[in-house]
Design an enzyme around this catalytic site. Structure first.
Site, PDB file in Angstrom:
ATOM      1  N   ASP A 258       0.824  -1.211   0.000  1.00  0.00           N
ATOM      2  CA  ASP A 258       0.000   0.000   0.000  1.00  0.00           C
ATOM      3  C   ASP A 258       0.857   1.261   0.000  1.00  0.00           C
ATOM      4  O   ASP A 258       0.460   2.284  -0.564  1.00  0.00           O
ATOM      5  CB  ASP A 258      -0.927  -0.005   1.222  1.00  0.00           C
ATOM      6  CG  ASP A 258      -2.084   0.961   1.071  1.00  0.00           C
ATOM      7  OD1 ASP A 258      -2.310   1.450  -0.052  1.00  0.00           O
ATOM      8  OD2 ASP A 258      -2.772   1.242   2.064  1.00  0.00           O
TER       9      ASP A 258
ATOM     10  N   HIS B 241      -7.874  -1.750   8.476  1.00  0.00           N
ATOM     11  CA  HIS B 241      -6.877  -1.083   7.635  1.00  0.00           C
ATOM     12  C   HIS B 241      -7.204   0.403   7.689  1.00  0.00           C
ATOM     13  O   HIS B 241      -8.179   0.860   7.088  1.00  0.00           O
ATOM     14  CB  HIS B 241      -6.956  -1.619   6.202  1.00  0.00           C
ATOM     15  CG  HIS B 241      -6.025  -0.948   5.252  1.00  0.00           C
ATOM     16  ND1 HIS B 241      -4.769  -1.444   4.971  1.00  0.00           N
ATOM     17  CD2 HIS B 241      -6.143   0.193   4.537  1.00  0.00           C
ATOM     18  CE1 HIS B 241      -4.164  -0.637   4.109  1.00  0.00           C
ATOM     19  NE2 HIS B 241      -4.979   0.374   3.824  1.00  0.00           N
TER      20      HIS B 241
ATOM     21  N   CYS C 179      -4.029   5.367  -1.343  1.00  0.00           N
ATOM     22  CA  CYS C 179      -4.699   4.744  -2.491  1.00  0.00           C
ATOM     23  C   CYS C 179      -4.672   5.682  -3.687  1.00  0.00           C
ATOM     24  O   CYS C 179      -5.256   6.763  -3.646  1.00  0.00           O
ATOM     25  CB  CYS C 179      -6.145   4.403  -2.147  1.00  0.00           C
ATOM     26  SG  CYS C 179      -7.060   3.767  -3.564  1.00  0.00           S
TER      27      CYS C 179
END
Lengths: 305, 305
Positions: free
Chosen positions: A13, A204, A237
């Site tokens: 990530d 998360h 993201c």
């Protein structure tokens, strides 16, 4: 002492939103150093098409390397059944698929609506089962979406139920966009637990609005035992605008260790791993309060006094 | 809806560690703008000898000004009976005295050991009572001290009890040095409540190690109803090395409002107040995630969906 699993997601990530490709050897050094500091699970990469994310092209090699590290649970992200087959072939212990609760985000991100995602989850579950690999579903944008706004909590519950029926073995609630607040974290965990029970183990969290650790605390209160974090708070993201800032592993470990929870992680050793990131990615900002603030008081000294 | 009092301490705790003296007019503008944003209590300064802290020399004028703002609870810090007399004369609604749980810190900070401090508290309580002014005691370094290390929790309980006996009307637990963790916050609140009951209402937290909001959440869970914070995270304690970083008012209000708690504060208006600080103190760094991250989703929209 309650055991809490800190799952390092930085190599996946963290790196996926960074342009500069981190060399394979630096990634290996990072993973090995975290494992040596006591980190017991690392998401080493994702099995997306290399053309789409060149940063993740070496995930299979990283899995093979990480599997040589004793006691480490080696996991990877898979976007679909094709990725799942590659992950099993590479030898992962576990894999997870992100399932966006916001259908708009799902379509934008992986071009699949909810029924198509559930079909994909069923296919991945079959591959996982055949390969003897653990299979988790990350309920992403569960706390809200930059594209759709608020996400219905009832919808999250129903989609989790459907994913369980499709073969998911474990669930994570994912604050992809940094919208979670502690009251919502508690509420949503209780609701989703009502549907899938103890299969919901993990959070998360992102630290976009500084609430990451407060949200983690709220999760711990509800019995969450796995928390994702990224060393130096690297990444976010790339498909959700403004959704930067993973929870900082160092700060999370500081908090958990200070609370007397058992992470198995040596914070001083963990802090040293930052130099690997700094050397390999000199242009990337690293976050965290712990490196500057100095150590906490020792938990046992505190209790004894 | 649970009502939470956010007490702005920036004009006192924020400014006291800053060299550049903020002009009186800028301080007035700051206080007025926060009150207009819905902040209901402001610690406008401290009645220390002006020679010691020139930054606080205008506290009496600020009290007089702040008293003209409707609905605002005007409080000030007093180090001793002499300061308390000046505070009452200036017209404060309430005053608080810091009582350091670390005797080493107390001696270093105000040259008084614990018995001397208790005598001072008794004297201040009498002045407060005669003047019809509310009187709180801040149990500082309650979570640890950079000079002494761990602070005995039993000692905190006994000192709180003694201060109540000496006439304190209300208590705050103060993490002067940024050592608090959420488990300790809960433990210590319960212990101190066992001795002084509901007189413990408030937490004064620093964000030195990034745990400020998690500690605030832990306090809320234990029934704390007042939280101190400083706009832009300005300041810290100049006498405790490394103890920088007050809880950021903007981030605290973001969290509380997002949780559906009633602060009465308009976050957008509060964020605008930062420009007053930035203009008046161009060299001071301002902290907080909220200004960059953009607004949260609306609580009511979230619940309704």
């Amino acid at each position: 002492m309650t055991r809490i699993l800190v799952s390092e997601v930085g190599p996946r990530d963290g790196l996926q939103s960074i342009k500069q490709v981190m060399p394979l050897e630096a990634k290996k050094a990072w993973i090995a150093a975290e494992a040596a500091a006591g980190v017991q699970e690392i998401e080493v990469g994702s099995f997306v098409p290399p053309a789409l994310l060149p940063q993740m092209a070496d995930t299979a090699e990283l899995v093979a390397f990480a599997r040589t590290l004793p006691g480490l649970n080696v996991v990877a992200l898979v976007p679909n059944a094709k990725g799942a087959a590659r992950a099993v072939e590479a030898g992962v212990h576990g894999m997870s698929i992100p399932f966006s609760m916001s259908e708009t985000h799902s379509i934008r991100n992986v071009r699949k609506d909810h029924p198509a995602m559930l079909a994909e989850i069923r296919a991945v579950a079959e591959i996982a089962s055949a390969g003897g690999v653990h299979f988790a579903v990350g309920l992403s944008t569960a706390f809200g979406c930059t594209l759709e706004g608020a996400v219905s909590e009832d919808a999250v519950v129903h989609l989790a139920e459907a994913a369980a029926e499709a073969g998911a073995q474990e669930f994570s609630l994912s604050d992809t966009t940094g919208y979670a607040d502690p009251a919502q974290v508690r509420r949503l965990i209780r609701k989703v637990r009502g549907a899938v029970g103890d299969m919901l183990t993990s959070l998360h969290l992102h630290n976009t609005r500084g609430l990451g650790l407060a949200n983690a605390l709220a999760g711990l209160d509800e019995g969450i035992t796995t928390l994702d974090a990224s060393l130096g708070g690297l990444g976010g993201c790339p498909y959700a605008p403004g959704a930067s800032g993973n929870l900082v592993t160092e700060d999370l470990v500081l908090m958990l260790n200070a609370m007397g929870l058992d992470t198995g992680i040596n914070l001083e050793k963990l802090l040293e791993v930052r130099t690997i990131l700094r050397d390999a990615l000199p242009d990337e900002p690293l976050y965290g309060f712990t490196p500057d603030a100095g150590p906490m008081l020792d938990y046992n000294e505190r209790i004894a006094k």
